[in-house]
Design an enzyme around this catalytic site. Structure first.
Site: not given
Lengths: 268, 138
Positions: A35, A51, A53, A67, A81, A163, A200, A203
């Protein structure tokens, strides 16, 4: 007596896992939200961003998951997580905070939510994989906390987790100023999440924002659809009449009624 | 049987090997069993979670004793003991309302309230044996 039942749940799962791996089957990977989440405090409140995903190993499990979780009317929490852990943890803390607020007859404070979360995460020694960005506006002003899975917390004016946190933090470190205006803060968070999305792999998809000020919460979902799915430019369907008709024959099927039953419906 | 000798809590079924039909271990109802699991903890947090409430209570009582003196934890524990005796027969579900209110559990929700609700457990203890244990006849 509740303790023995709780232990039974724990142990059965741990024992099951051991037995199944012995037989050679893999436990399915938990769905993580690799994330980018972040938050920034501005002049009158704060902005949370995330984000959308959710990944399951190398596959995108959910292209548009939410989220930013609700904790109380003035407090929201972004979670990175393991998706189930963040979801259930925020729901449990939200319930406890509601009970606490009813008992004290006051609006809940962000510090209370922070302490409840850190005590619970420390109790489970990091086995609950929930990294959270908690933010809200209470009687003492706007507060922003980052909470790590093992139970440590930081109170800061801008935080990133997940991440893509390094990409987002790079944007924050470059452009953060104290006492920004709301539009500037929203643009900054949007750019930070976009940096996480494009740099990243964990995400992606859209950017959700949540602007919290005293007395007002704007939950902007989606704020920015950074990754729209492409539209097909060509149509490969054949028009009606493309195939010429040569002959046409109609065969009538004679069906006779064999049995007729009537079932009455009770429409009372 | 004098009331003060009644046992406060009765152990629920599930201790020791579960035997189903034909005298074989009942895997469906009681899960996988191995001697190792009954002796050693099968999860890192097992011991810590088993004693969590006890340790919290000990910590709170000792802090209370240091701040307010011995009478405070003494009075509280007396009330707990009295409230713990308000319950139905051992094999029935009691609400433990007085005990929960005293402990403050009526104002918090945790995993015990969501997962593995004892009110929905599929197994019940043997009524006669549980009552005999409670009355101290066993």
């Amino acid at each position: 007596m509740t303790q023995t039942f709780l232990n039974a749940v724990f142990l059965e799962n741990a024992v099951l896992e051991a037995e199944v791996t012995k037989l050679g089957c893999n436990i399915p990977a938990a769905r993580k939200t690799g994330t980018t989440i972040c938050g920034v405090v501005f002049k009158d409140g704060l902005v949370l961003g995330a984000d959308t995903r959710a990944t399951e190993g190398m596959i995108v499990a959910d292209k548009n998951c939410s989220k930013i979780h609700y904790i109380s009317p003035n407090i929201y929490c972004c979670g990175a997580g393991t998706a189930a852990d963040t979801e259930m943890t925020t729901q449990i803390i939200s319930s406890n905070l509601e009970l606490h607020s009813l008992s004290t007859s006051r609006m809940p404070r962000v510090a209370t939510a922070n302490r409840m979360l850190k005590q619970m995460l420390f109790r489970y020694q990091g086995h609950i994989g929930a990294a959270l960005v908690l933010g809200g506006v209470d009687c003492n002003g706007p507060h922003l906390y980052s909470i790590y899975p093992h139970g440590s917390t930081d109170k800061l004016p801008y935080v990133t987790m997940g991440s893509g946190s390094l990409a987002a933090m790079a944007v924050f470190e470059d452009r953060y100023k104290q006492d920004m205006e709301e539009e500037d803060a929203k643009r900054l968070v949007r750019d930070a999440i976009a940096a996480g999305i494009f740099n990243d792999l964990g995400s992606g998809s859209n950017i959700d924002l949540c602007v919290i000020t005293k007395g007002r919460v704007d939950y902007l979902r989606p704020h920015d659809m950074a990754n729209k799915k492409g539209v097909r430019t060509g149509n490969y369907k054949y028009k009606q009449g493309t195939t010429g008709v040569l002959t046409k024959s109609v065969i009538k099927l004679d069906l006779e009624v064999v049995e007729e039953t009537v079932q009455t419906m009770d429409t009372s | 049987m004098p009331l003060s000798q009644l046992k406060d809590s009765v152990p629920v079924t599930g201790m020791g090997p579960q035997v189903g039909a034909y005298g074989v271990q009942d895997t469906l109802r009681s899960g996988f069993s191995s001697v190792k699991n009954e002796l050693l903890p099968s999860h890192v947090l097992e011991l810590s979670e088993k004693n969590f409430q006890l340790n919290q209570d000990k910590m709170n009582f000792s802090t209370l004793r240091n701040i307010q003196g011995l009478h405070a934890p003494l009075k509280l524990q007396m009330e707990y003991r009295a409230a713990r005796q308000i319950q139905r027969l051992p094999f029935l579900q009691s609400s433990h309302l007085a005990l929960d209110t005293l402990k403050g559990n009526d104002e918090s929700i945790s995993f015990e309230d969501i997962l593995n609700d004892p009110a929905q457990s599929e197994m019940m203890g043997e009524p006669h044996i549980m009552v005999e244990y409670k009355l101290g006849m066993m």
